[in-house]
Write a protein that holds these residues in place. Structure first.
Motif, mmCIF file in Angstrom:
data_model
loop_
_atom_site.group_PDB
_atom_site.id
_atom_site.type_symbol
_atom_site.label_atom_id
_atom_site.label_comp_id
_atom_site.label_asym_id
_atom_site.label_seq_id
_atom_site.Cartn_x
_atom_site.Cartn_y
_atom_site.Cartn_z
ATOM 1 N N CYS A 3 -6.513 2.428 -7.693
ATOM 2 C CA CYS A 3 -6.721 3.055 -6.291
ATOM 3 C C CYS A 3 -7.828 3.064 -5.838
ATOM 4 C CB CYS A 3 -5.943 3.957 -6.308
ATOM 5 S SG CYS A 3 -6.641 5.674 -7.102
ATOM 6 N N GLN A 13 0.801 -0.964 -0.424
ATOM 7 C CA GLN A 13 -0.077 -0.163 0.227
ATOM 8 C C GLN A 13 1.049 1.683 0.308
ATOM 9 O OE1 GLN A 13 -3.208 0.449 -0.458
ATOM 10 N NE2 GLN A 13 -3.215 -2.031 0.019
ATOM 11 N N LEU A 22 -2.041 6.040 0.320
ATOM 12 C CA LEU A 22 -2.589 6.471 1.547
ATOM 13 C C LEU A 22 -2.840 7.415 2.748
ATOM 14 C CD1 LEU A 22 -0.763 3.594 2.848
ATOM 15 C CD2 LEU A 22 -3.223 3.648 2.574
ATOM 16 N N ARG A 62 -6.317 3.475 -1.480
ATOM 17 C CA ARG A 62 -5.501 2.126 -1.915
ATOM 18 C C ARG A 62 -5.288 1.577 -2.753
ATOM 19 N NH1 ARG A 62 -4.939 -0.712 3.202
ATOM 20 N NH2 ARG A 62 -5.251 -2.629 2.494
ATOM 21 N N ASN A 63 -4.118 0.561 -2.728
ATOM 22 C CA ASN A 63 -3.399 -0.031 -4.329
ATOM 23 C C ASN A 63 -4.314 -0.770 -4.133
ATOM 24 O OD1 ASN A 63 -2.382 -1.979 -5.531
ATOM 25 N ND2 ASN A 63 -0.839 -1.613 -5.355
#
Length: 702
Positions: free
Chosen positions: A545, A220, A225, A230-231
């Motif tokens: 993301c 992440q 963040l 988020r990935n």
């Protein structure tokens, strides 16, 4: 601890690499060509306290090793590596940073971002040339020693022939997180893939092969963040051997094994999307988590003469140095681990062109390809490459060696443009429909080498492809500047959702025509999970993301009347493809005679005249017919005839020859087709539609 840790390690073995439990203790082995000392750090069961730091006592052939007696599964560990910190020379050793074992089979948890993860002092005027002495252990996940034990029973790989393969691309979390028919702890995990309802859904569609987006542990990224994102996709690898911790339920590693076993029992293969072209640690300004601290100059491709900087052919800050024998060994060890310990059936290689790069550029005879193709385990699996990267000469569609299939973006773009109504595409459309022989018909390759897709995780969903003319990526926090701007899409009258019944009807018609084209093309069809019932991302074409409802598959759509109708339609297409050899990909078709007066492929215009010469270049033409023939299961000649109308108005198509009559199996202008024998000489094909006729009606449709 559950055993008494000695003051020093015993000499170990250099093979296998990683932490290997032998029943009485654990052998540790890790490669570093330039380290001066390597320490094993052992942690308490919670991973918070370092309880021992032991020097690996031996280094042979650049592999540091040691043996810890009485240690066993569940032990948490990491490494500290000593050596020069000279970034200009490519060395970034920093023993204050706890490092992951590249061969760790399981991770204790997620990465926790803080400044101590960086080998240099954040904020220093000297940037990455400075040196940071803070301990990063508290922020790092630890490797977990595992015992490889699972009862596979009579599990066998389905070994679906390539020409019968139909791929379904899915995200482990996204495909199940909104499934209300699953217990909450199962949603978003490997366990959900083993659910009978999901497996039955794949079977209903005619899917033979489930392709999973990255399931190897990934990072992440801090910048995401910080933006509250988020990935989601997982193309930022942290470990090449450990499954993503968030995808595991109570069964741990065996959750994935159980899913594979149950899918195999249903005749469905499992392919992993793998990322060996880069790591998630970024460029010289990135954190020190594993490879950078172990041996930066060996694991990464650095700029010659200025080794402070990384060669970036991936767009992700670094490029893994697969030309190095130990790095190549790690990649092959990883692939074999997933193939043998998890019984996966193949791999899709992200940015595969990068993996085939040598010092002179892309080489289909590179060490990476050669190593895989001679491997007795890996060479027998399904191998798929994404044939491009962002480096010079990075577009290599059609140039991979035999036994590799390739994602075919020419198919994707050509089909999108044709059904959008672009001019002058009849010849290109025919080429894509025929397995892209202009690209792949060399070195005795087969049409299945072309992975045909309309949509994938990267870009619009099929619903959005016919609902948006422009991308809508504002939620990504980059002012809608990310993602491709030219998607060859059309909204057909309104941007996004609409209540206009005419626009909705037209969109559904175009969507069905595109799906019919996909399933009736030579090559290997790939369906994006959720497209079969109208999944949407709200016009976002770069949802990497968006770990939320934007990306997650909403199964309530599948329960709607429209969703069920589309599922039924796709299922019909899949059944037809599986029942006609003429629709499969045994070999390229060039009009050879397979029976008296019957060619394996013939092309016509809507008047029933053979297409040849200048007629192919008619820029105003939007229609064509193709007849394909093959030898059926009982030695009979199987024929199918497809009429394609890319125009917006209906066109009357004449049959080129009746030869005993045709049965109408599919009319994409309507959701449900009534099978009937056609006795007239011509039929009307609606605009933006496909009609498929066959010389027989398969039992599955009766």
């Amino acid at each position: 601890m559950f055993f008494e840790i000695p003051d020093r390690l015993l000499p170990g073995k250099t093979y296998p690499l990683g932490a290997t439990y032998d029943g009485t203790g654990v052998n540790f082995a890790v490669f570093s060509a330039n380290a001066e000392k390597v320490e094993l750090c052992v942690f308490d069961p919670a991973g918070r306290k370092e309880v021992a730091r032991l020097t690996l006592p031996d280094c042979t052939d650049e592999v540091w090793n040691g043996y810890l007696p009485e240690a066993g599964p569940g032990l948490l560990y990491g490494y500290r590596v000593y050596g020069p910190y000279e970034p200009q020379r490519g060395f970034r050793f920093n023993p204050h940073k706890l490092l992951l074992d590249p061969y760790a089979r399981q991770l204790s948890g997620p990465l926790r971002w803080n400044d101590a993860l960086f080998g240099y002092r954040i904020g220093s005027s000297r940037q990455d040339l400075s040196f940071d002495r803070r301990d990063s252990a508290a922020a790092m996940p630890k490797g977990v020693v595992v015992e490889e034990a699972f009862n596979w029973g009579d599990d066998r790989r389905p070994e679906v022939p390539w020409e019968q393969t139909v791929i379904y691309e899915a995200h482990v979390k996204g495909i199940s997180i909104l499934r209300e028919d699953l217990r909450s702890e199962m949603r978003g995990t490997f366990t959900a893939l083993a659910n009978p309802r999901f497996i039955e859904h794949l079977q209903r569609l005619g899917v033979t092969t489930l392709e999973l987006m990255p399931v190897q542990a990934f990072m992440q990224e801090g910048f995401l963040l910080a933006k509250g994102l988020r990935n989601y996709w997982g193309y930022s690898p942290l470990s090449f051997f450990a499954p993503e911790p968030s995808y595991m339920s109570r069964g741990g590693l065996n959750d994935m094994r159980l899913a594979v076993r149950r899918l195999h029992a249903a005749g469905i293969e499992v392919i992993m999307d793998v990322v060996y072209n880069h790591t998630g640690s970024g460029n010289q300004m990135g954190p020190t988590l594993c490879f950078r601290g172990l041996d930066n100059s060996s694991y990464f491709r650095l700029v010659p003469g200025n080794e402070r900087y990384y060669i970036d052919e991936t767009g992700c800050g670094n490029t893994l140095n697969v030309s190095h024998p130990r790095v190549l060994q790690m990649v092959l060890d990883s692939l074999r681990y997933w193939a043998e310990s998890f019984h996966v059936d193949g791999f899709r290689f992200d940015l595969g062109a990068t993996l085939g790069r040598e010092g002179t550029g892309f080489d289909p005879g590179s060490g990476f390809f050669d190593a895989i193709l001679q491997d007795p385990v890996l060479s027998r699996l399904k191998l798929i490459s994404e044939p491009w990267d962002v480096g010079l000469g990075g577009y290599q569609l059609g140039n991979h060696p035999p036994r590799f299939a390739e994602w075919n973006d020419k198919y994707r773009d050509g089909m999108r443009r044709y059904w959008r109504g672009d001019a002058g595409l009849r010849a290109d459309f025919a080429a894509r429909l025929s397995g892209s022989a202009d690209v792949f018909d060399r070195r005795r390759r087969k049409p299945w080498a072309s992975i045909n897709f309309l949509t994938s995780h990267d870009g619009f969903t099929l619903n959005d492809l016919v609902s948006y003319s422009e991308k809508h990526n504002d939620a990504n926090g980059e002012n809608n500047n990310d993602g491709h701007s030219d998607n060859h899409s059309a909204n057909w009258g309104a941007e996004g959702p609409t209540d206009d019944p005419g626009i909705k009807q037209l969109r559904n018609k175009v969507r069905r025509a595109m799906l019919a084209t996909l399933m009736f093309s030579q090559g290997t069809p790939m369906l994006l999970g959720g497209d079969e019932f109208g999944r949407t991302q709200g016009g976002n074409n770069n949802a990497y993301c968006q770990d939320n409802e934007i990306s997650w598959v909403d199964w309530k759509l599948a329960e709607s009347e429209e969703g069920q109708a589309l599922i039924d339609f796709v299922s019909r297409l899949g059944a037809i493809r599986h029942n006609f050899t003429a629709l499969q990909s045994h070999r390229f078709l060039h009009g050879e005679e397979i029976a008296p007066g019957v060619q394996n492929v013939s092309w016509y215009d809507e008047q029933g005249n053979a297409l040849e010469g200048d007629a192919w270049q008619n820029g105003d033409a939007r229609a064509l017919a193709v007849q394909r023939a093959g030898i059926g299961p009982k030695g009979e000649v199987d024929k199918v005839l497809m009429f394609v109308n890319g125009w917006h108005e209906p066109l009357r198509f004449r049959f080129p020859a009746m030869n005993g009559g045709w049965y109408l199996l599919v009319d994409s202008s309507v959701g449900e087709t009534e099978i009937r024998q056609v006795g007239e000489e011509a039929v009307e094909v609606q605009g933006h539609s496909v009609m498929l006729f066959a010389s027989r009606v398969p039992k599955v449709l009766r």
